[in-house]
Design a protein around this motif. Sequence first.
Motif, PDB file in Angstrom:
ATOM      1  N   VAL A   1      -4.102   1.451  -3.314  1.00  0.00           N
ATOM      2  CA  VAL A   1      -4.952   2.704  -3.844  1.00  0.00           C
ATOM      3  C   VAL A   1      -4.517   3.776  -4.082  1.00  0.00           C
ATOM      4  CG1 VAL A   1      -7.413   3.889  -3.192  1.00  0.00           C
ATOM      5  CG2 VAL A   1      -7.143   1.419  -2.998  1.00  0.00           C
ATOM      6  N   LEU A   2      -3.662   4.318  -3.071  1.00  0.00           N
ATOM      7  CA  LEU A   2      -3.064   5.686  -2.976  1.00  0.00           C
ATOM      8  C   LEU A   2      -2.096   5.547  -4.445  1.00  0.00           C
ATOM      9  CD1 LEU A   2      -2.445   6.322   0.778  1.00  0.00           C
ATOM     10  CD2 LEU A   2      -3.819   7.806  -0.686  1.00  0.00           C
ATOM     11  N   GLY A   3      -1.455   4.505  -4.417  1.00  0.00           N
ATOM     12  CA  GLY A   3      -0.378   4.226  -5.537  1.00  0.00           C
ATOM     13  C   GLY A   3      -1.120   4.531  -6.838  1.00  0.00           C
ATOM     14  N   ARG A   4      -1.935   3.900  -7.110  1.00  0.00           N
ATOM     15  CA  ARG A   4      -3.060   3.845  -8.391  1.00  0.00           C
ATOM     16  C   ARG A   4      -3.289   5.370  -8.601  1.00  0.00           C
ATOM     17  NH1 ARG A   4      -4.656  -1.012 -10.396  1.00  0.00           N
ATOM     18  NH2 ARG A   4      -4.040  -2.787  -9.238  1.00  0.00           N
TER      19      ARG A   4
ATOM     20  N   ALA B   1      -9.910   0.800  -0.701  1.00  0.00           N
ATOM     21  CA  ALA B   1      -9.033  -0.521  -0.496  1.00  0.00           C
ATOM     22  C   ALA B   1     -10.064  -1.636  -0.166  1.00  0.00           C
ATOM     23  CB  ALA B   1      -7.979  -0.414   0.218  1.00  0.00           C
ATOM     24  N   ASP B   2     -10.862  -1.584   0.781  1.00  0.00           N
ATOM     25  CA  ASP B   2     -11.687  -2.849   1.018  1.00  0.00           C
ATOM     26  C   ASP B   2     -12.809  -3.311   0.029  1.00  0.00           C
ATOM     27  OD1 ASP B   2     -10.295  -2.757   3.425  1.00  0.00           O
ATOM     28  OD2 ASP B   2     -11.925  -1.533   4.632  1.00  0.00           O
ATOM     29  N   ALA B   3     -13.344  -2.038  -0.586  1.00  0.00           N
ATOM     30  CA  ALA B   3     -14.189  -2.383  -1.823  1.00  0.00           C
ATOM     31  C   ALA B   3     -13.523  -3.053  -2.915  1.00  0.00           C
ATOM     32  CB  ALA B   3     -14.881  -0.943  -2.094  1.00  0.00           C
ATOM     33  N   LEU B   4     -12.047  -2.715  -3.098  1.00  0.00           N
ATOM     34  CA  LEU B   4     -11.582  -3.094  -4.365  1.00  0.00           C
ATOM     35  C   LEU B   4     -10.713  -4.285  -4.056  1.00  0.00           C
ATOM     36  CD1 LEU B   4     -10.433   0.401  -5.650  1.00  0.00           C
ATOM     37  CD2 LEU B   4     -12.266  -1.103  -6.680  1.00  0.00           C
ATOM     38  N   GLY B   5     -10.538  -5.007  -2.772  1.00  0.00           N
ATOM     39  CA  GLY B   5      -9.672  -5.946  -2.580  1.00  0.00           C
ATOM     40  C   GLY B   5      -8.229  -5.745  -2.609  1.00  0.00           C
ATOM     41  N   LEU B   6      -8.038  -4.373  -2.286  1.00  0.00           N
ATOM     42  CA  LEU B   6      -6.686  -3.812  -2.376  1.00  0.00           C
ATOM     43  C   LEU B   6      -6.165  -3.637  -0.783  1.00  0.00           C
ATOM     44  CD1 LEU B   6      -6.431  -1.467  -5.457  1.00  0.00           C
ATOM     45  CD2 LEU B   6      -5.791  -3.894  -5.383  1.00  0.00           C
ATOM     46  N   ASP B   7      -4.891  -2.979  -0.671  1.00  0.00           N
ATOM     47  CA  ASP B   7      -4.436  -2.640   0.479  1.00  0.00           C
ATOM     48  C   ASP B   7      -4.458  -0.965   0.118  1.00  0.00           C
ATOM     49  OD1 ASP B   7      -1.885  -1.626  -0.757  1.00  0.00           O
ATOM     50  OD2 ASP B   7      -1.088  -3.581   0.092  1.00  0.00           O
ATOM     51  N   GLU B   8      -4.578  -0.251   1.408  1.00  0.00           N
ATOM     52  CA  GLU B   8      -4.315   1.219   1.170  1.00  0.00           C
ATOM     53  C   GLU B   8      -3.612   1.874   0.492  1.00  0.00           C
ATOM     54  OE1 GLU B   8      -5.748   4.305   4.850  1.00  0.00           O
ATOM     55  OE2 GLU B   8      -3.589   3.412   5.031  1.00  0.00           O
TER      56      GLU B   8
END
Length: 329
Positions: free
Chosen positions: A41-44, A31-38
Amino acid sequence: MDHITDPTDRRLLDEFQRDFPITRRPFQVLADALGLDEAGVLGRLARMRKTGRITRVGATIAPGAVSASTLAAVAAPDERLEEIAALIDAEPGVNHNYQREDSWNLWFVATGPDRAHVNDTLARIAHRTGLQVLDLRLVRPFNVDLGFRMSGAARHVPGPRKVDCTAMQPGDRVLLQALSTGLPLVADPYAALARTLNRDEDQVMLRIEALHAAGIISRLGVIVRHRALGWSANAMVVWDMPAAQVDTAGPALAALPGVTLCYERNPVESVWPYRLYSMIHARSRGEALEVLSGAVALPELRGAQHKVLFSTRCFKQTGALIQPKEAAA
């Protein structure tokens, strides 16, 4: 053909097909690498698994490191194709089963904890189908690190890693089987995995690190379904050459852009003479044939006859069988 158009999904699949973090909150690292929240990422990842774009977040195991496997094939009559494919798929040790354009039209990988298990699987398939089963055992890999880039950038493929089987400890087979099946898509997947194995989270992570460093885990990350992501023109190209020629032809073929797998296997006398195998995964048949033209032009392959077997259907694609369920209990 199903292209990934979302740029964040593309980055997620591009950057994390290997070297997945071994830490308490690995998806937070992504998430940190992609600018998302955790949770994002799990949802994607959960969505892409549900839609068949990925099979799992987990491990691939080096061929022959802790289990046995072989590539096998049968020549199924057209009118029995579905029946025979179902018989093959029903074997727990079969983890891949593809239809290919050839008289030998069903190609599958049989896996198991040891060679006897694989032999039993092949014997059952031969008995139940009434067909000869080609047993094409691996001699040596030149490139077995299968990964796909969603972008047009060149794909860096690490060379074959040295495998240190002495790193194995009691309990590792069960752990490797779980990683081959896939990590749970939760915030703390290693803790969840440790609970299912009745082990300590830190111990589990230490063992995964050790097995990865030893080359037993060849790749830890997002395992994609290449056909679902647009690589629909997939050809197995087999090459007939003297064993001595494979020494130079194998590394040259493995290094060719567009060749995604390359290995030597034992031929079957009077039936199947091919020793060197390569996979080309492409987005179109024309693109695959362009890669093949480059392979044919390699001086190291001069004089070698080849056969092209495009895959037309995937019947089964799962992780390898390392530890049978009854043995894991």
